[in-house]
Design an enzyme around this catalytic site. Structure first.
Site, PDB file in Angstrom:
ATOM      1  N   LYS A  50      31.424  17.472  35.625  1.00  0.00           N
ATOM      2  CA  LYS A  50      33.136  17.978  34.821  1.00  0.00           C
ATOM      3  C   LYS A  50      33.412  15.984  34.583  1.00  0.00           C
ATOM      4  O   LYS A  50      33.268  15.244  35.607  1.00  0.00           O
ATOM      5  CB  LYS A  50      33.530  18.062  35.607  1.00  0.00           C
ATOM      6  CG  LYS A  50      34.353  17.813  36.670  1.00  0.00           C
ATOM      7  CD  LYS A  50      35.495  19.364  37.606  1.00  0.00           C
ATOM      8  CE  LYS A  50      35.970  18.752  39.272  1.00  0.00           C
ATOM      9  NZ  LYS A  50      37.023  18.152  39.514  1.00  0.00           N
ATOM     10  N   HIS A  52      38.651  28.092  27.628  1.00  0.00           N
ATOM     11  CA  HIS A  52      37.188  28.326  27.591  1.00  0.00           C
ATOM     12  C   HIS A  52      36.433  28.487  26.122  1.00  0.00           C
ATOM     13  O   HIS A  52      36.782  29.116  24.956  1.00  0.00           O
ATOM     14  CB  HIS A  52      36.734  29.592  28.430  1.00  0.00           C
ATOM     15  CG  HIS A  52      36.601  29.292  29.961  1.00  0.00           C
ATOM     16  ND1 HIS A  52      38.714  29.980  29.952  1.00  0.00           N
ATOM     17  CD2 HIS A  52      36.559  28.244  31.045  1.00  0.00           C
ATOM     18  CE1 HIS A  52      38.443  29.141  31.516  1.00  0.00           C
ATOM     19  NE2 HIS A  52      37.020  28.714  31.997  1.00  0.00           N
ATOM     20  N   ASP A  91      44.313  25.747  30.067  1.00  0.00           N
ATOM     21  CA  ASP A  91      42.990  26.611  30.490  1.00  0.00           C
ATOM     22  C   ASP A  91      42.032  26.890  28.841  1.00  0.00           C
ATOM     23  O   ASP A  91      42.897  27.794  27.842  1.00  0.00           O
ATOM     24  CB  ASP A  91      43.305  28.738  31.191  1.00  0.00           C
ATOM     25  CG  ASP A  91      41.944  27.549  31.978  1.00  0.00           C
ATOM     26  OD1 ASP A  91      40.824  26.994  32.329  1.00  0.00           O
ATOM     27  OD2 ASP A  91      41.608  28.761  33.035  1.00  0.00           O
ATOM     28  N   ARG A 144      45.944  31.682  44.524  1.00  0.00           N
ATOM     29  CA  ARG A 144      45.970  31.180  45.014  1.00  0.00           C
ATOM     30  C   ARG A 144      46.397  30.836  46.603  1.00  0.00           C
ATOM     31  O   ARG A 144      47.714  30.334  46.958  1.00  0.00           O
ATOM     32  CB  ARG A 144      44.934  29.525  44.546  1.00  0.00           C
ATOM     33  CG  ARG A 144      44.273  29.576  43.502  1.00  0.00           C
ATOM     34  CD  ARG A 144      43.672  28.257  43.206  1.00  0.00           C
ATOM     35  NE  ARG A 144      42.818  29.117  42.120  1.00  0.00           N
ATOM     36  CZ  ARG A 144      42.345  27.559  41.558  1.00  0.00           C
ATOM     37  NH1 ARG A 144      42.952  26.023  41.664  1.00  0.00           N
ATOM     38  NH2 ARG A 144      42.037  27.483  40.167  1.00  0.00           N
ATOM     39  N   HIS A 181      34.490  24.907  30.092  1.00  0.00           N
ATOM     40  CA  HIS A 181      36.158  24.752  30.620  1.00  0.00           C
ATOM     41  C   HIS A 181      37.091  23.301  30.507  1.00  0.00           C
ATOM     42  O   HIS A 181      36.417  21.946  30.373  1.00  0.00           O
ATOM     43  CB  HIS A 181      35.648  25.175  32.287  1.00  0.00           C
ATOM     44  CG  HIS A 181      34.547  26.155  32.799  1.00  0.00           C
ATOM     45  ND1 HIS A 181      35.056  26.938  33.666  1.00  0.00           N
ATOM     46  CD2 HIS A 181      33.653  25.838  32.259  1.00  0.00           C
ATOM     47  CE1 HIS A 181      34.136  27.932  33.680  1.00  0.00           C
ATOM     48  NE2 HIS A 181      32.817  27.384  32.801  1.00  0.00           N
ATOM     49  N   GLN A 189      47.844  27.977  34.121  1.00  0.00           N
ATOM     50  CA  GLN A 189      46.919  26.327  33.774  1.00  0.00           C
ATOM     51  C   GLN A 189      46.909  26.567  32.109  1.00  0.00           C
ATOM     52  O   GLN A 189      46.792  27.531  31.302  1.00  0.00           O
ATOM     53  CB  GLN A 189      45.827  26.616  34.331  1.00  0.00           C
ATOM     54  CG  GLN A 189      45.828  26.352  35.281  1.00  0.00           C
ATOM     55  CD  GLN A 189      43.553  26.049  36.162  1.00  0.00           C
ATOM     56  OE1 GLN A 189      42.758  26.698  35.434  1.00  0.00           O
ATOM     57  NE2 GLN A 189      43.595  25.363  37.047  1.00  0.00           N
ATOM     58  N   CYS A 203      38.389  31.747  33.655  1.00  0.00           N
ATOM     59  CA  CYS A 203      37.019  32.052  33.577  1.00  0.00           C
ATOM     60  C   CYS A 203      36.074  32.999  33.350  1.00  0.00           C
ATOM     61  O   CYS A 203      35.657  33.870  32.571  1.00  0.00           O
ATOM     62  CB  CYS A 203      35.978  31.150  33.636  1.00  0.00           C
ATOM     63  SG  CYS A 203      36.368  30.386  35.981  1.00  0.00           S
TER      64      CYS A 203
END
Length: 580
Positions: free
Chosen positions: A411, A328, A326, A306, A457, A324, A277
């Site tokens: 979320k 946005h 992912d 991570r 997100h 991911q 993000c």
């Protein structure tokens, strides 16, 4: 906080009985902690000798004997000095006593009849006669660092299962046995999907051609759903200056979980990125945006990193390197409802495709610990009210979970239940009213004023790698036809039928069917066994008879022989299964 039920008290009491039995066996053992966990309990020990499941029968026998003694659990308050005297030979307990003293918390001990005393806040049963003697079983031994710190002592953790009846215990043991058979780490090796190498490092998987294909199929399906919603895929670097993370708020929240990157030519602080993000905000910020340009939607499948603790890594479900699916979306407030609807529809379509059941969770801020989150009370009230109103408007059933929000906003999480009844948090839609303003993002509205966009997100299935691990266990390695890396294996009975087998292979290729030809010298029985172990959906056996009649002998994984079919009929039969 909800009141502990009797099963929790039973499990906690059994952890003390376990500790008592271990201390009898090893009087010099050092005690860690013994909490209640899902399905049972555990206790941590620093032991003078190795303990294994071979010791379980004798320990279980002793615990059963203690239960029958009708021992009373009694609690008493003690002063720090008295507590230290009581646990003078227990260094881990002394450490805990010092912490309790420093925080000015009341120190209590529980005595289990005459056999055991522990530093503990409870609760426990009043008497061991409340514990079903046939409702528990010691389960496994694992290693655990004291306080979860890899720089501290490695302790022996003994897990136990505990239920209200033998029937419930037996059902759980059966479920655990099935879970072991489905373990994605074992099946991943059996199916030839991925490996780990000590020379590469823990939590860093290497995907074989088959595993890479499976991972790609999962990601490509999410990619297609994103494209249908108007998301444009971007590709972003895997390292990032610390400054962006500081401005976005991730530096303070995630710094201890991020890999630092050093440069030979710069003293600037860099990190491997743990999320996409912040970088997507910079793509948005690279041009002046009008209200007419919105919504602007980006998707990203690049790798993330991570710095997870070694002891917390678990196959593909907890990694140091992953991606991911992912997305946005930068939008105006009046566009939130439509964007939320599109995302929820795509997620529901994805869950239906994978045949997964799920429930919805509204994850909110912990109002008792607001310092963990970015933004003002007013922003959180608005964002949480907006998200909950969207759920209510759609008449969706959901549970509320305070403290589960992202640090920048509330979320909606999908909690998937797999074939073994286990819960997985996978999909998510998150409303973020904080980060765009922190990073100075804006758009020009119809009046010429600058306003901060809302940032949504989302992840349709989360991490493809973690999802892949979950699916391996959910399907027990027997993937649906469209998702199987190898959909058909051709088995040639002899060299005489090899030419026809190659003709069949050409037809499968033309139809877009992923296939392999086993033309080895092995017996047909061994070829079939090997293919069934690899859980190939369809086996096509071709010999002289099939070559003569232009047919294929069909076997279906898990269902056996389905007889002979003309090749054209077989291709028509599986045409509806080939894609999603």
């Amino acid at each position: 906080m909800s009141k502990p039920n009797n099963l929790e008290k039973i499990r906690h009491s059994l952890s003390h009985l376990l500790a008592a039995a271990v201390l009898e066996k090893y009087p010099n053992a050092k005690l860690g902690i013994g909490p209640v966990v899902e399905d049972g309990f555990y206790y941590d020990f620093l032991l003078p000798a190795k303990i294994s499941d071979a010791d379980f029968p004798s320990l279980e026998k002793r615990i059963s004997e203690l239960i029958k003694e009708n021992l009373v659990f009694t609690i008493r308050k003690v002063a720090p000095a008295a507590a230290k005297k009581l646990f003078a030979k227990q260094p881990f307990k002394l450490e805990l006593i010092d912490e309790l003293k420093k925080s000015r918390q009341q120190i209590t001990v529980y005595e289990t009849g005459h056999v055991f005393t522990d530093l503990c806040a409870g609760p426990h049963v009043k008497n061991t006669k409340e514990i079903p003697p046939d409702g528990f079983k010691l389960w496994k031994v694992a290693g655990a660092y004291w306080r979860g710190d890899e720089k501290r002592e490695m302790l022996t953790r003994v897990y136990g299962l505990a239920f209200s009846s033998k029937k419930e215990l037996d059902e759980k043991i059966k479920l655990l046995a099935e879970a072991e058979k489905r373990d994605h780490r074992k099946l991943g090796a059996q199916l030839g999907l991925f490996i780990f190498s000590d020379l590469v490092g823990p939590g860093l998987p290497l995907y074989t051609p088959k595993g890479t294909l499976l991972r790609k199929l999962i990601a490509d399906y999410s990619r297609r759903l994103r494209e249908e919603m108007g998301y444009q895929e971007v590709h972003t670097p895997q390292i990032n200056k610390a400054e962006l993370f500081k401005r976005s708020g991730h530096y303070d929240q995630y710094r201890d979980s991020m890999f630092r990157v050093s440069s030979n030519y710069s003293d600037e602080e860099y990190f491997l990125k743990p999320m996409n993000c912040p970088q997507h905000t910079q793509i948005y910020a690279s041009a002046t945006r009008s209200y007419q340009d919105l919504p602007l939607r980006f998707s990203d499948f690049t790798n993330l990193y991570r710095d997870e603790k070694s002891g917390e890594l678990s196959g593909l479900t907890r990694l140091r390197a992953f991606s991911q699916d992912d997305g946005h979306c930068f939008c105006r407030p009046d566009q939130i409802a439509d964007e939320f609807g599109q995302l929820l529809t795509a997620i529901q379509k994805s869950m239906a495709t994978y045949n997964l059941n799920y429930s919805l969770r509204l994850s909110l801020r912990d109002e008792k610990n607001k310092s963990k989150y970015l933004g003002s009370d007013a922003i959180w009230r608005e964002s949480q009210k907006t998200l909950e109103s969207l759920l209510k408007k759609r008449k969706l059933k959901y549970t509320r979970a305070e403290g589960e929000a992202a640090f920048y906003g509330p979320k909606l999480d999908l909690i998937v239940k797999d074939a073994l009844g286990r819960d997985w948090q996978l999909s998510t839609i998150q409303l973020d009213f904080n980060m765009p303003a922190r990073l100075g993002l804006s758009y020009i509205d119809a009046t010429g004023s600058k306003l901060a966009p809302v940032m949504i997100h989302s992840a349709l299935i989360g991490s493809p790698e973690r999802f892949m691990g979950m699916l391996i266990e959910h399907y027990a390695g027997a993937f649906p036809f469209w998702l199987a890396p190898i959909q058909v294996r051709l088995l040639s009975i002899s060299d005489k039928s090899l030419s026809y087998a190659k003709t069949v292979a050409g037809a499968l290729s033309a139809a877009g069917i992923r296939h392999e030809l086993d033309a080895s010298a092995s017996t047909i029985g061994k070829k079939i066994r090997n293919a069934e172990l690899e859980k190939i959906p369809y086996l096509l056996i071709v010999g002289a008879e099939e070559a003569k009649n232009k047919t294929v002998s069909v076997r279906r994984s898990g269902k056996g022989d389905e007889g002979s079919l003309p090749l054209s009929r077989f291709l028509k039969k599986i045409s509806s299964e080939t894609s999603r």
